[in-house]
Design a protein around this motif. Structure first.
Motif, short mmCIF file in Angstrom:
data_model
loop_
_atom_site.label_atom_id
_atom_site.label_comp_id
_atom_site.label_asym_id
_atom_site.label_seq_id
_atom_site.Cartn_x
_atom_site.Cartn_y
_atom_site.Cartn_z
N LEU A 1 49.81 27.44 33.53
CA LEU A 1 50.95 27.84 34.36
C LEU A 1 50.42 28.77 35.33
N SER A 2 49.51 29.75 35.19
CA SER A 2 48.95 30.48 35.91
C SER A 2 48.56 29.70 37.27
N GLY A 3 47.66 28.58 36.83
CA GLY A 3 47.46 27.73 38.14
C GLY A 3 48.42 27.00 38.98
N ILE A 4 49.52 26.44 38.07
CA ILE A 4 50.61 26.02 38.89
C ILE A 4 51.46 26.99 39.74
N PHE B 1 45.13 22.43 51.14
CA PHE B 1 44.70 21.82 49.84
C PHE B 1 45.74 20.93 49.51
N PHE B 2 45.16 20.37 48.19
CA PHE B 2 46.24 19.27 47.71
C PHE B 2 47.73 19.49 47.58
N ALA B 3 47.88 20.96 47.17
CA ALA B 3 49.14 21.39 47.30
C ALA B 3 50.09 21.47 48.34
N SER B 4 49.34 21.43 49.44
CA SER B 4 50.02 21.71 50.75
C SER B 4 50.03 20.65 51.92
N VAL B 5 49.20 19.46 51.50
CA VAL B 5 49.03 18.43 52.41
C VAL B 5 50.27 17.89 52.88
N ASP B 6 51.22 17.82 52.01
CA ASP B 6 52.61 16.87 52.26
C ASP B 6 53.27 17.74 53.41
N LEU C 1 56.87 45.40 28.29
CA LEU C 1 58.30 45.05 28.26
C LEU C 1 59.14 45.39 29.62
N PRO C 2 58.95 46.60 29.77
CA PRO C 2 59.50 47.11 31.02
C PRO C 2 59.29 46.42 32.21
N ASN C 3 57.76 45.94 32.13
CA ASN C 3 57.16 45.40 33.15
C ASN C 3 57.69 43.92 33.56
N LEU C 4 58.30 43.27 32.50
CA LEU C 4 58.99 42.08 32.66
C LEU C 4 60.13 41.95 33.87
N ARG C 5 60.49 43.31 34.27
CA ARG C 5 61.58 43.26 35.24
C ARG C 5 60.94 43.68 36.31
N ARG C 6 59.69 44.26 36.32
CA ARG C 6 59.08 45.13 37.52
C ARG C 6 58.28 43.94 38.17
N HIS C 7 57.51 43.19 37.18
CA HIS C 7 56.50 42.42 37.81
C HIS C 7 57.02 40.87 38.21
N PRO C 8 56.14 40.18 39.16
CA PRO C 8 56.81 38.99 39.70
C PRO C 8 57.15 38.09 38.62
N LEU C 9 58.39 37.40 38.60
CA LEU C 9 59.06 36.45 37.57
C LEU C 9 58.00 35.47 37.18
N THR C 10 56.96 34.89 38.04
CA THR C 10 56.04 34.03 37.49
C THR C 10 55.07 34.72 36.62
N SER C 11 54.88 36.01 36.93
CA SER C 11 53.82 36.66 35.93
C SER C 11 54.27 36.98 34.56
N SER C 12 55.74 37.02 34.79
CA SER C 12 56.32 37.43 33.26
C SER C 12 56.80 36.18 32.53
N ILE C 13 56.73 34.88 33.23
CA ILE C 13 56.95 33.76 32.68
C ILE C 13 55.69 33.17 31.93
N ALA D 1 49.01 27.78 42.84
CA ALA D 1 49.04 26.71 43.93
C ALA D 1 50.35 26.90 44.73
N GLY D 2 51.52 26.85 43.81
CA GLY D 2 52.85 26.90 44.36
C GLY D 2 53.07 28.11 45.45
N LYS D 3 52.34 29.18 45.01
CA LYS D 3 52.40 30.24 45.81
C LYS D 3 51.61 30.08 47.19
N VAL D 4 50.43 29.60 47.09
CA VAL D 4 49.81 29.41 48.11
C VAL D 4 50.38 28.44 49.29
N ARG D 5 50.93 27.36 48.50
CA ARG D 5 51.64 26.25 49.26
C ARG D 5 52.62 26.61 50.14
#
Length: 494
Positions: A376-379, A411-416, A339-351, A382-386
């Motif tokens: 969601l973790s995979g998406i 890779f596939f997410a960064s080729v554009d 619960l307190p980690n929702l604010r401390r952790h990265p937004l994507t991890s909390s989502i 991929a967005g973070k690495v991109r």
């Protein structure tokens, strides 16, 4: 000699604590097994016999000591249409096939898929399960007299208060014994285990499923067996990871896959439904002091003793005592730090964590929540690495040569973004693409580089690609249409 030492350590390291913890689990398994049988639409004895068989067998075959496996709701909900349309014998046949599929999964090392389940997903899974365990107690707390609430409060007081004076005997076991004695002595008007369904008499018997051995039977049971096997393994692998974390030890998840399969086959041959690991009962076992295989074996063996010898007494156990134990499990299972980690952790991890909880609680399907969390973790990954990818252009003073320095993962997410970096090249006649700080991961990245080289050469540019690491070079050598020296293969400059 080392194998004998390991065997003794897993079975006899702390026999007294394991036996007492197993007794607590056995008592907690009874209402759960009856409830899951009702969900599946079968006689209560089918869930109870399944819990006996699975717990005893998996104590020997499983890869996670102290984890409890038995009949579960996650598997029970899957077979409702099968039982309704074809009968209980097809359930037994589907369970046998489920076990064979799980053994095959162990041989194929499908347990390695757990590596793709992030910590956020596991935390969401745990929190959702804690919520489900608590909400499952609400029917026992509605439309009841004050005596029920008083007994639940007394049970919680014993569970949390007794360890302040002694930990010799698990406090949940003391709570169940004290409240049962009080209920019988006072004839308190509270719900009892016997009121949930008729307890079986005698021992389970061995029998093969009475179904025709035809392709039509296989067509009927295969979809259910596949789903049960997948759901069962998913919940078992996640529970094994949670017990690993609670005990600070490692488990053999490949062995657990095959062990679950063997246990389900035995359960079906002794008139039981399918099952898998149970996080609630596993938490009860560990928090009561269980650490070895003896605790799991005791849970199954003592449950069999209760059903065969002490059935009438078991039926008089007050449900408030077991509700108090399950509330304790719910409180202990929930990751309060999240619960307190929702604010401390990265937004994507909390989502990811919150989404897993919401989907599981909304659907009462653990598998769906985990799948959503993994996707969601995979998406997000991929967005973070991109976003970590960039291309920098440097040219010579005369502007006739330019070098593009590529940094990051292609890779596939960064080729554009990779292709777009070369769109505005109009001046230099000699182009060098330096990928020494980049890595090509898939054929999408290779294809993007091919298109860039092909377009530049069609415009009359001289192009050279330098700096490939060995892994990228191997991928490019195999799939690219040009070599590392810039000599084109199949593409002719205009």
């Amino acid at each position: 000699m080392s194998s004998l030492n390991a065997l003794a350590r897993e079975w006899l390291a702390q026999p007294r604590a394991d036996i007492l913890a197993g007794i607590v689990v056995a008592l907690a398994l009874i209402p759960e097994a009856i409830g899951f049988s009702i969900i599946a639409g079968v006689d209560p004895k089918i869930g109870l016999y399944a819990s006996v068989s699975i717990a005893i067998v998996v104590a020997f075959t499983g890869g996670r000591p102290a984890m409890i496996s038995a009949a579960t709701a996650a598997v029970a909900v899957v077979v409702i249409p099968l039982v309704r349309e074809h009968g209980v014998e097809y359930l037994f046949a589907a369970t046998v096939l489920m076990g064979l599929l799980q053994i095959a999964a162990g041989l194929l090392r499908l347990d390695l898929l757990m590596q793709f389940v992030s910590r956020s997903v596991i935390t969401g899974f745990v929190n959702a399960l804690a919520i489900l365990i608590f909400t499952a107690q609400l029917p026992q707390l509605t439309h009841v007299g004050w005596q029920t609430y008083a007994m639940v409060a007394a049970g919680l007081a014993i569970i949390y208060g007794l360890p302040r004076w002694t930990k010799t005997v698990p406090s949940p076991l003391v709570a169940i014994i004290v409240l049962t004695a009080f209920s019988i002595a006072t004839d308190a008007p509270v719900n009892t285990v016997g009121g949930m369904g008729k307890l079986p008499e005698g021992l389970p018997s061995f029998a093969f499923p009475h179904v025709p051995l035809t392709l039509e039977t296989l067509r009927i049971i295969l979809p259910y067996s596949l789903t049960m096997a997948a759901v069962g393994l998913l919940e078992s692998m996640l529970t094994a990871q949670i017990v690993d974390d609670m005990t600070g030890t490692e488990s053999d998840k490949r062995r657990e896959c095959a062990g679950q399969g063997g246990a389900n086959i035995v359960a079906a041959l002794f008139g039981g439904m399918a099952g898998c690991a149970m996080i609630g009962q596993s938490v009860i076992n560990v928090t009561s002091g269980g650490r070895g295989r003896l605790s799991t074996f005791t849970a199954g063996a003592f449950l069999l003793f209760l059903l065969a010898v002490l059935g009438p007494l078991v039926g008089r156990i007050p449900m408030p005592a077991l509700v108090a134990v399950m509330i304790m499990v719910s409180i202990g299972t929930f990751s309060w730090n999240s619960l307190p980690n929702l604010r401390r952790h990265p937004l994507t991890s909390s989502i990811v964590m919150v989404s897993t909880v919401v989907v599981v609680v909304a659907t009462h399907d653990l598998a769906k929540g985990v799948v959503v969390g993994v996707l969601l973790s995979g998406i997000f990954f991929a967005g973070k690495v991109r976003r970590m990818f960039r291309v920098e252009r440097r040219e010579t003073p005369d502007g006739r040569s330019a070098t593009y320095y590529v940094t990051g993962q292609i890779f596939f997410a960064s080729v554009d973004r990779f292709a777009h970096a070369f769109q505005s090249e109009r001046e230099a006649t000699k182009i060098t693409i330096d990928v020494s700080a980049a890595h090509f991961w898939d054929i999408s990245g290779v294809g993007a580089l091919d298109k860039i080289v092909a377009r530049l050469r069609r415009d009359g540019r001289e192009v050279e690609v330098i700096g490939n690491n060995q892994a990228s070079a191997d991928l490019l050598d195999k799939f690219a249409l040009f070599d590392k020296t810039g000599v084109e293969m199949g593409l002719t400059p205009r």
